[in-house]
Design an enzyme around this catalytic site. Structure first.
Site, PDB file in Angstrom:
ATOM      1  N   HIS A   2       0.924   2.231 -10.104  1.00 47.69           N
ATOM      2  CA  HIS A   2      -0.071   2.606  -9.101  1.00 47.69           C
ATOM      3  C   HIS A   2      -1.376   1.902  -9.455  1.00 47.69           C
ATOM      4  O   HIS A   2      -1.801   1.912 -10.615  1.00 47.69           O
ATOM      5  CB  HIS A   2      -0.338   4.113  -9.124  1.00 47.69           C
ATOM      6  N   ARG A  46       0.839  -1.206   0.000  1.00 52.43           N
ATOM      7  CA  ARG A  46       0.000   0.000   0.000  1.00 52.43           C
ATOM      8  C   ARG A  46       0.871   1.251   0.000  1.00 52.43           C
ATOM      9  O   ARG A  46       1.892   1.308   0.686  1.00 52.43           O
ATOM     10  CB  ARG A  46      -0.950  -0.009   1.209  1.00 52.43           C
ATOM     11  N   ASP A  47       0.418   2.241  -0.783  1.00 55.30           N
ATOM     12  CA  ASP A  47       1.125   3.520  -0.853  1.00 55.30           C
ATOM     13  C   ASP A  47       1.074   4.207   0.513  1.00 55.30           C
ATOM     14  O   ASP A  47       0.043   4.207   1.180  1.00 55.30           O
ATOM     15  CB  ASP A  47       0.484   4.410  -1.929  1.00 55.30           C
ATOM     16  N   ILE A  48       2.198   4.813   0.904  1.00 54.32           N
ATOM     17  CA  ILE A  48       2.280   5.460   2.216  1.00 54.32           C
ATOM     18  C   ILE A  48       1.446   6.741   2.264  1.00 54.32           C
ATOM     19  O   ILE A  48       1.056   7.191   3.352  1.00 54.32           O
ATOM     20  CB  ILE A  48       3.764   5.740   2.563  1.00 54.32           C
ATOM     21  N   HIS A  53       7.257   1.300 -10.868  1.00 47.01           N
ATOM     22  CA  HIS A  53       6.087   0.904 -10.088  1.00 47.01           C
ATOM     23  C   HIS A  53       4.824   1.282 -10.829  1.00 47.01           C
ATOM     24  O   HIS A  53       4.754   2.292 -11.522  1.00 47.01           O
ATOM     25  CB  HIS A  53       6.087   1.543  -8.696  1.00 47.01           C
ATOM     26  N   GLU A  90       8.645  10.160  -8.690  1.00 49.59           N
ATOM     27  CA  GLU A  90       9.415  10.499  -7.483  1.00 49.59           C
ATOM     28  C   GLU A  90      10.377   9.387  -7.098  1.00 49.59           C
ATOM     29  O   GLU A  90      11.481   9.661  -6.626  1.00 49.59           O
ATOM     30  CB  GLU A  90       8.463  10.756  -6.314  1.00 49.59           C
TER      31      GLU A  90
HETATM   32  P1  DGP Z   1       5.666   8.314  -8.216  1.00 46.81           P
HETATM   33  O1  DGP Z   1       5.403   9.791  -8.217  1.00 46.81           O
HETATM   34  O2  DGP Z   1       4.922   7.613  -9.323  1.00 46.81           O
HETATM   35  O3  DGP Z   1       7.154   7.998  -8.200  1.00 46.81           O
HETATM   36  O4  DGP Z   1       5.024   7.756  -6.883  1.00 46.81           O
HETATM   37  C1  DGP Z   1       5.752   7.345  -5.770  1.00 46.81           C
HETATM   38  C2  DGP Z   1       4.783   6.888  -4.704  1.00 46.81           C
HETATM   39  O5  DGP Z   1       5.521   6.201  -3.718  1.00 46.81           O
HETATM   40  C3  DGP Z   1       4.039   8.013  -3.993  1.00 46.81           C
HETATM   41  O6  DGP Z   1       2.639   7.840  -4.221  1.00 46.81           O
HETATM   42  C4  DGP Z   1       4.361   7.824  -2.514  1.00 46.81           C
HETATM   43  C5  DGP Z   1       4.921   6.430  -2.450  1.00 46.81           C
HETATM   44  N1  DGP Z   1       5.970   6.225  -1.446  1.00 46.81           N
HETATM   45  C6  DGP Z   1       7.082   6.991  -1.289  1.00 46.81           C
HETATM   46  N2  DGP Z   1       7.837   6.503  -0.288  1.00 46.81           N
HETATM   47  C7  DGP Z   1       7.176   5.414   0.188  1.00 46.81           C
HETATM   48  C8  DGP Z   1       7.463   4.478   1.232  1.00 46.81           C
HETATM   49  O7  DGP Z   1       8.467   4.537   1.936  1.00 46.81           O
HETATM   50  N3  DGP Z   1       6.546   3.487   1.427  1.00 46.81           N
HETATM   51  C9  DGP Z   1       5.412   3.379   0.662  1.00 46.81           C
HETATM   52  N4  DGP Z   1       4.590   2.374   0.941  1.00 46.81           N
HETATM   53  N5  DGP Z   1       5.121   4.243  -0.324  1.00 46.81           N
HETATM   54  C10 DGP Z   1       5.992   5.236  -0.556  1.00 46.81           C
END
Ligand code: DGP
Length: 122
Positions: free
Chosen positions: A106, A32-34, A104, A99
């Site tokens: 989504h 799950r996204d944080i 990945h 980022e």
């Molecule tokens: P993007 O912009 O497509 O690179 O999205 C990166 C996503 O990663 C963003 O929605 C937040 C998520 N994210 C960043 N750091 C972490 C983390 O440490 N754990 C989790 N579960 N998600 C993270």
């Protein structure tokens, strides 16, 4: 871009930082996204070191690509979001605001998601 093995998802894959895992197989991890943007917001990542969709689509093996696509569909079914609908999206590079430099997907679901992007101004 060359792969940065210090990125946050590489650390998750090595077990150096925790994640809320929803799926794992030999080639794929999903968690799950944080910072969820929808009630269901899952990130699906390959275990291989690929920076984005660009090098994944070019360099990953057929087995890795097949496993990734199969897993993404299975995760949506496991999460129970197929009937109401979901969106999958991958950001690559600056204009897409990527980022984290580990490929990945989504997976967004759990509410009406609206239009994908705003229409161009005329
Ligand atoms: P993007 O912009 O497509 O690179 O999205 C990166 C996503 O990663 C963003 O929605 C937040 C998520 N994210 C960043 N750091 C972490 C983390 O440490 N754990 C989790 N579960 N998600 C993270």
């Amino acid at each position: 871009m060359s792969y940065d093995s210090d990125n946050i998802f590489a650390k998750i894959l090595r077990g150096e930082i925790p994640c809320d895992k929803v799926y794992e197989d030999d080639h794929v991890l999903a968690f799950r996204d944080i910072q969820p943007q929808t009630p269901v917001h899952v990130l699906v990542i390959p275990k291989g070191g690929y920076s984005s969709f660009d090098d994944f689509s070019r360099d990953a093996s057929e087995a890795e690509i097949a496993a990734f696509v199969r897993a993404a569909g299975q995760i949506a079914r496991d999460l129970g979001v197929v009937a109401d609908g979901y969106r999958v999206l991958a950001n690559h590079g600056r204009d897409a605001n990527q980022e984290v430099p580990h490929f990945h997907l989504h997976l967004f679901a759990g509410k009406p998601l609206g239009r994908m992007i705003k229409p161009l101004d005329k």
